[in-house]
Design an enzyme around this catalytic site. Structure first.
Site, PDB file in Angstrom:
ATOM      1  N   GLY A 247      58.579   6.142 -40.061  1.00  0.00           N
ATOM      2  CA  GLY A 247      57.455   5.580 -40.467  1.00  0.00           C
ATOM      3  C   GLY A 247      56.077   6.151 -40.129  1.00  0.00           C
ATOM      4  O   GLY A 247      55.052   5.851 -40.300  1.00  0.00           O
ATOM      5  N   GLU A 284      63.209   8.113 -36.423  1.00  0.00           N
ATOM      6  CA  GLU A 284      63.661   8.265 -37.696  1.00  0.00           C
ATOM      7  C   GLU A 284      62.921   8.795 -38.656  1.00  0.00           C
ATOM      8  O   GLU A 284      62.593   8.078 -39.550  1.00  0.00           O
ATOM      9  CB  GLU A 284      64.593   7.003 -38.157  1.00  0.00           C
ATOM     10  CG  GLU A 284      65.802   6.568 -37.140  1.00  0.00           C
ATOM     11  CD  GLU A 284      65.963   5.227 -37.959  1.00  0.00           C
ATOM     12  OE1 GLU A 284      65.223   4.500 -38.701  1.00  0.00           O
ATOM     13  OE2 GLU A 284      67.118   4.548 -37.454  1.00  0.00           O
ATOM     14  N   PRO A 285      62.150   9.783 -38.473  1.00  0.00           N
ATOM     15  CA  PRO A 285      60.904  10.221 -39.255  1.00  0.00           C
ATOM     16  C   PRO A 285      61.795  10.926 -40.690  1.00  0.00           C
ATOM     17  O   PRO A 285      62.537  11.536 -40.681  1.00  0.00           O
ATOM     18  CB  PRO A 285      60.309  11.374 -38.640  1.00  0.00           C
ATOM     19  CG  PRO A 285      61.117  11.801 -37.768  1.00  0.00           C
ATOM     20  CD  PRO A 285      62.189  10.729 -37.416  1.00  0.00           C
ATOM     21  N   GLY A 286      60.925  10.552 -41.832  1.00  0.00           N
ATOM     22  CA  GLY A 286      61.382  11.078 -43.029  1.00  0.00           C
ATOM     23  C   GLY A 286      60.253  11.962 -43.537  1.00  0.00           C
ATOM     24  O   GLY A 286      59.975  13.259 -43.473  1.00  0.00           O
ATOM     25  N   ARG A 287      59.125  11.039 -44.060  1.00  0.00           N
ATOM     26  CA  ARG A 287      57.784  11.758 -44.746  1.00  0.00           C
ATOM     27  C   ARG A 287      57.397  12.753 -43.847  1.00  0.00           C
ATOM     28  O   ARG A 287      56.868  13.680 -44.185  1.00  0.00           O
ATOM     29  CB  ARG A 287      57.105  10.562 -44.903  1.00  0.00           C
ATOM     30  CG  ARG A 287      55.686  10.778 -45.836  1.00  0.00           C
ATOM     31  CD  ARG A 287      54.742   9.522 -45.742  1.00  0.00           C
ATOM     32  NE  ARG A 287      55.381   8.387 -46.075  1.00  0.00           N
ATOM     33  CZ  ARG A 287      55.716   7.708 -47.057  1.00  0.00           C
ATOM     34  NH1 ARG A 287      55.295   8.584 -48.186  1.00  0.00           N
ATOM     35  NH2 ARG A 287      56.356   6.762 -47.485  1.00  0.00           N
ATOM     36  N   ARG A 323      55.782   7.966 -56.907  1.00  0.00           N
ATOM     37  CA  ARG A 323      54.850   7.439 -55.907  1.00  0.00           C
ATOM     38  C   ARG A 323      53.697   6.769 -56.307  1.00  0.00           C
ATOM     39  O   ARG A 323      53.388   5.429 -56.246  1.00  0.00           O
ATOM     40  CB  ARG A 323      54.692   8.039 -54.839  1.00  0.00           C
ATOM     41  CG  ARG A 323      56.037   8.561 -54.025  1.00  0.00           C
ATOM     42  CD  ARG A 323      55.775   9.185 -52.716  1.00  0.00           C
ATOM     43  NE  ARG A 323      55.262   8.469 -51.991  1.00  0.00           N
ATOM     44  CZ  ARG A 323      53.902   8.372 -51.502  1.00  0.00           C
ATOM     45  NH1 ARG A 323      53.091   9.206 -51.964  1.00  0.00           N
ATOM     46  NH2 ARG A 323      53.343   7.399 -50.597  1.00  0.00           N
ATOM     47  N   CYS A 352      56.102   7.125 -71.523  1.00  0.00           N
ATOM     48  CA  CYS A 352      55.415   6.125 -72.095  1.00  0.00           C
ATOM     49  C   CYS A 352      55.544   4.755 -71.243  1.00  0.00           C
ATOM     50  O   CYS A 352      56.251   3.678 -71.325  1.00  0.00           O
ATOM     51  CB  CYS A 352      56.540   5.696 -73.340  1.00  0.00           C
ATOM     52  SG  CYS A 352      56.091   7.102 -74.434  1.00  0.00           S
ATOM     53  N   GLU A 353      54.635   4.705 -70.381  1.00  0.00           N
ATOM     54  CA  GLU A 353      54.236   3.768 -69.449  1.00  0.00           C
ATOM     55  C   GLU A 353      52.926   3.826 -69.073  1.00  0.00           C
ATOM     56  O   GLU A 353      52.707   5.243 -68.722  1.00  0.00           O
ATOM     57  CB  GLU A 353      55.308   4.005 -68.253  1.00  0.00           C
ATOM     58  CG  GLU A 353      56.626   3.587 -68.214  1.00  0.00           C
ATOM     59  CD  GLU A 353      57.085   2.346 -68.525  1.00  0.00           C
ATOM     60  OE1 GLU A 353      56.248   1.281 -68.318  1.00  0.00           O
ATOM     61  OE2 GLU A 353      58.312   1.968 -69.125  1.00  0.00           O
ATOM     62  N   TYR A 379      59.875  11.721 -50.768  1.00  0.00           N
ATOM     63  CA  TYR A 379      60.039  10.760 -51.808  1.00  0.00           C
ATOM     64  C   TYR A 379      59.484  11.283 -53.229  1.00  0.00           C
ATOM     65  O   TYR A 379      59.168  10.397 -53.994  1.00  0.00           O
ATOM     66  CB  TYR A 379      59.642   9.597 -51.480  1.00  0.00           C
ATOM     67  CG  TYR A 379      59.841   9.127 -50.093  1.00  0.00           C
ATOM     68  CD1 TYR A 379      61.123   8.555 -49.939  1.00  0.00           C
ATOM     69  CD2 TYR A 379      59.230   9.192 -49.015  1.00  0.00           C
ATOM     70  CE1 TYR A 379      61.545   8.148 -48.743  1.00  0.00           C
ATOM     71  CE2 TYR A 379      59.521   8.761 -47.664  1.00  0.00           C
ATOM     72  CZ  TYR A 379      60.604   7.997 -47.565  1.00  0.00           C
ATOM     73  OH  TYR A 379      61.290   7.812 -46.283  1.00  0.00           O
TER      74      TYR A 379
HETATM   75  C1  LIG Z   1      62.948   5.189 -45.287  1.00  0.00           C
HETATM   76  C2  LIG Z   1      63.716   5.080 -43.741  1.00  0.00           C
HETATM   77  C3  LIG Z   1      63.070   5.900 -42.688  1.00  0.00           C
HETATM   78  C4  LIG Z   1      61.916   6.882 -42.824  1.00  0.00           C
HETATM   79  O1  LIG Z   1      60.823   6.538 -43.026  1.00  0.00           O
HETATM   80  P1  LIG Z   1      59.593   7.622 -43.106  1.00  0.00           P
HETATM   81  O2  LIG Z   1      58.451   6.517 -43.646  1.00  0.00           O
HETATM   82  O3  LIG Z   1      59.782   8.458 -44.358  1.00  0.00           O
HETATM   83  O4  LIG Z   1      59.433   8.166 -41.759  1.00  0.00           O
HETATM   84  C5  LIG Z   1      63.584   5.723 -41.313  1.00  0.00           C
HETATM   85  N1  LIG Z   1      64.635   4.723 -41.286  1.00  0.00           N
HETATM   86  C6  LIG Z   1      64.943   3.890 -42.115  1.00  0.00           C
HETATM   87  C7  LIG Z   1      66.004   2.926 -41.940  1.00  0.00           C
HETATM   88  C8  LIG Z   1      64.492   4.101 -43.447  1.00  0.00           C
HETATM   89  O5  LIG Z   1      65.293   3.377 -44.449  1.00  0.00           O
END
Ligand SMILES: *Cc1c(COP(=O)(O)O)cnc(C)c1O
Length: 422
Positions: A247, A284-287, A323, A352-353, A379
């Protein structure tokens, strides 16, 4: 988060050309041989961002990269080489992570409705943990593990009831959310864990949503995890780890966000404060590891002037990058080989939205040619679809200013074939 210094991430060169990873995007596109729309990823920057977080967390702790943010093989390999493991939400993502060299003991699997097949695979591989999101999931994991003659390594994903200041669709930690186990249901979960010999409680986890700009809201939910961890230990469960989730936010051009390392240091501080520093820390970083280091390239199709409004139609739509339509997210749209102009244009896609709208951007008098949609590394492609009979976009990976991988769009023909098969 401050823009990283060139050549990392997006920047403009002395001629004002938009660059990623040290090379002009228009040249990278030409070198790739791909058409627009196409995503471009800076693997060096992704690897650097991951390494910095891995170092900040220190040995023994785990950066579990959320593969759903960007599952391109070159990207997953880059984070793996930088020392990250993975957080997954499906069997498909599991296959990608394994194929990219991430070993099972560095993988956690989340998801509110894992299928029996997914559980079986996770149990037989001996993943670091299956993150259980409901009390009802525990007997399911136990039954699958018993059938396999194995022990299911589980962590309890706690829903801390924390409201984060975020778009409703990316907040997951409030009471009504479908994610996680509420604290009030913890006794029932621990009762099942006491009973079931095929389950081993190895961790306590949470993930409250996305786009946190500073550590405080992260720590708020992490404190709940610490409290639950102490309780689990007191109930006779020798835990291996706590997982505070992902997050970490990024700067989409409005407000800055703290770097992932700032969150990591705050999290380590909290663990020490709670006397839990002997546990492994998982984040658990993604973004934050991929978002700023990817862009979407698109071409102008035409402009339209109507009702006093200037509109630019581009060849990328909400099917390529959803997004803005899904979360009211803002992405900067800029010309590639010219600086942004003064006259504002509303930038829209071909779908078409009415929500296929990238917002208003200062683009000058007669916008044409190649444009870049910034901060689209997370994403983006992973949420793309073929809605409206449009092909999935291409993907280009860059290292040291060169194209190292160019995955073309499967094309409209692939879509047509599939439609005629159905
Ligand atoms: C999507 C997700 C993340 C990553 O979130 P980011 O905002 O991209 O860092 C981490 N843990 C879980 C369980 C998720 O579903």
């Amino acid at each position: 988060m401050a823009d990283p210094a060139p050549p990392f991430g997006f920047h403009r060169d002395a001629l004002g050309r938009a660059c990623l990873g040290g090379a002009p995007l228009s040249e990278l596109l030409a070198a790739s041989g791909l058409e627009t729309p196409a995503y471009v990823y800076d693997l060096d920057a992704i690897q650097d961002a991951t390494s910095r977080l891995v170092s900040a967390l220190g040995p023994g702790n785990l950066v579990a990269y959320a593969v759903k943010a960007n599952s391109a093989g070159s990207v997953v390999r880059a984070v793996a080489e930088a020392g990250a493991g993975a957080d997954l939400v499906s069997g498909g993502e599991l296959q990608v992570a394994l194929a990219c060299g991430i070993t099972p003991e560095r993988i956690v699997m989340s998801g509110v409705a894992k299928s029996d097949a997914e559980l079986d695979r996770a149990i037989s591989l001996g993943l670091c943990a299956i993150q259980v999101e409901s009390v009802e999931e525990l007997p399911r994991v136990s039954a699958r593990a018993a059938a396999l003659g194995a022990v299911g390594r589980v962590s309890l994903r706690i829903n801390p009831g924390v409201e984060i200041d975020s778009h409703a669709h990316i907040a997951t930690g409030h009471d009504e959310a479908k994610f996680g186990i509420l604290e009030q249901d913890l006794p029932a979960a621990l009762e099942i864990l006491r009973r079931e010999a095929s389950l081993s409680l190895v961790g306590v986890s949470t993930h409250v949503g996305s786009m946190l700009r500073e550590p405080e809201p992260y720590l708020e939910s992490a404190r709940v995890v610490c409290q639950v961890a102490l309780h689990c230990r007191a109930s006779g469960h020798p835990l291996e780890f706590v997982d505070f989730g992902g997050g970490f936010g990024i700067d989409y051009g409005g407000e800055p966000a703290d770097a992932p390392e700032v969150f990591a240091r705050a999290a380590l501080g909290l663990l020490a404060e709670w006397g839990l520093a002997d546990l492994r820390l998982v984040v658990e970083p993604g973004r934050a590891l991929v978002g700023p280091y990817g862009v979407l390239l698109t071409r102008a199709i035409q402009t339209k002037r109507s009702g006093g409004r200037h509109t630019l139609m581009i060849d990328a739509g909400m099917n390529d990058l959803i997004r803005p339509a899904l979360y009211a997210a803002k992405h900067r749209v800029e010309p590639c080989d010219a600086l942004p102009g003064a006259l504002p244009f509303r930038v829209v896609g071909p779908v078409c939205e009415s929500s296929d709208d990238f917002g208003e951007h200062p683009l000058g008098d007669a916008p044409s040619g190649l444009f870049v949609v910034r901060d689209a590394g997370a994403y983006g492609f992973t949420m793309a679809s073929e809605y409206n009979g449009r092909a999935l976009p291409g993907e280009i990976s860059v290292r040291a200013g060169r194209v190292v991988k160019a995955a073309p769009s499967p094309g409209v023909a692939a879509w047509v074939t599939r439609r005629l098969e159905a």
